[in-house]
Design an enzyme around this catalytic site. Structure first.
Site, PDB file in Angstrom:
ATOM      1  N   ALA A   1       0.826  -1.205   0.000  1.00  0.00           N
ATOM      2  CA  ALA A   1       0.000   0.000   0.000  1.00  0.00           C
ATOM      3  C   ALA A   1       0.864   1.261   0.000  1.00  0.00           C
ATOM      4  CB  ALA A   1      -0.948  -0.007   1.197  1.00  0.00           C
TER       5      ALA A   1
ATOM      6  N   GLY B   1       2.006   1.602  -3.479  1.00  0.00           N
ATOM      7  CA  GLY B   1       0.848   1.907  -4.320  1.00  0.00           C
ATOM      8  C   GLY B   1       0.348   3.323  -4.150  1.00  0.00           C
ATOM      9  N   ASP B   2       0.442   3.849  -2.943  1.00  0.00           N
ATOM     10  CA  ASP B   2       0.051   5.234  -2.691  1.00  0.00           C
ATOM     11  C   ASP B   2       0.880   6.175  -3.562  1.00  0.00           C
ATOM     12  OD1 ASP B   2      -1.236   7.435  -1.237  1.00  0.00           O
ATOM     13  OD2 ASP B   2       0.695   7.672  -0.224  1.00  0.00           O
ATOM     14  N   GLY B   3       2.174   5.925  -3.626  1.00  0.00           N
ATOM     15  CA  GLY B   3       3.058   6.752  -4.457  1.00  0.00           C
ATOM     16  C   GLY B   3       2.771   6.594  -5.938  1.00  0.00           C
TER      17      GLY B   3
ATOM     18  N   ASP C   1      -0.591   8.368  -6.632  1.00  0.00           N
ATOM     19  CA  ASP C   1      -0.395   9.818  -6.524  1.00  0.00           C
ATOM     20  C   ASP C   1       0.300  10.367  -7.762  1.00  0.00           C
ATOM     21  OD1 ASP C   1       1.499  12.254  -5.339  1.00  0.00           O
ATOM     22  OD2 ASP C   1      -0.474  12.156  -4.391  1.00  0.00           O
TER      23      ASP C   1
END
Length: 128
Positions: A15, A18-20, A23
């Site tokens: 996660a 994946g957030d990066g 974004d």
């Protein structure tokens, strides 16, 4: 990354990656589709990169996922988290974490084309 090594990556680390990934996709999309200044771009980004929006996008993505992708999403959604955003429900926070885990997993597998397909589905939900 091979499947065995990838399976040993903790779900919240998926996660985190994946957030990066998500974004950056949002930022690239906004920069290439808007003539807005940075401050306005950031406001638009925040509308797309938050728990509530990501949870809504994930509901639309679910029917397009493979069994394996659903499994990764559920692993992320069900991961034990120690905190949640004060601006979202716990349910939205878990769904967003699942989506981020999925994007991180796809990234580490080198599946950029699939990431782009899913992101296009997300963009189509906001431009329809």
């Amino acid at each position: 990354m091979d499947d065995k090594a990838l399976h040993s990556v903790p779900t919240l680390n998926l996660a985190f990656i994946g957030d990066g990934v998500y974004d950056l996709l949002v930022r690239e999309y906004l920069v290439t589709h808007s003539a807005a200044h940075v401050g306005e771009l950031n406001k638009m980004k925040v509308e797309l990169v938050n728990c509530k929006s990501q949870a809504a996008f994930m509901k639309r993505l679910l029917e397009h996922l493979t069994e394996e992708e659903v499994e990764v999403y559920k692993r992320g959604r069900n991961a034990k988290v120690n905190s949640a955003s004060k601006h979202s429900t716990l349910s939205d926070y878990h769904a967003a974490t699942g989506m981020e885990a999925l994007f991180g997993w796809l990234h580490l597998k080198g599946r950029q084309e699939r990431i782009n397909e899913l992101f296009t589905l997300i963009i189509n939900t906001i431009t329809d």
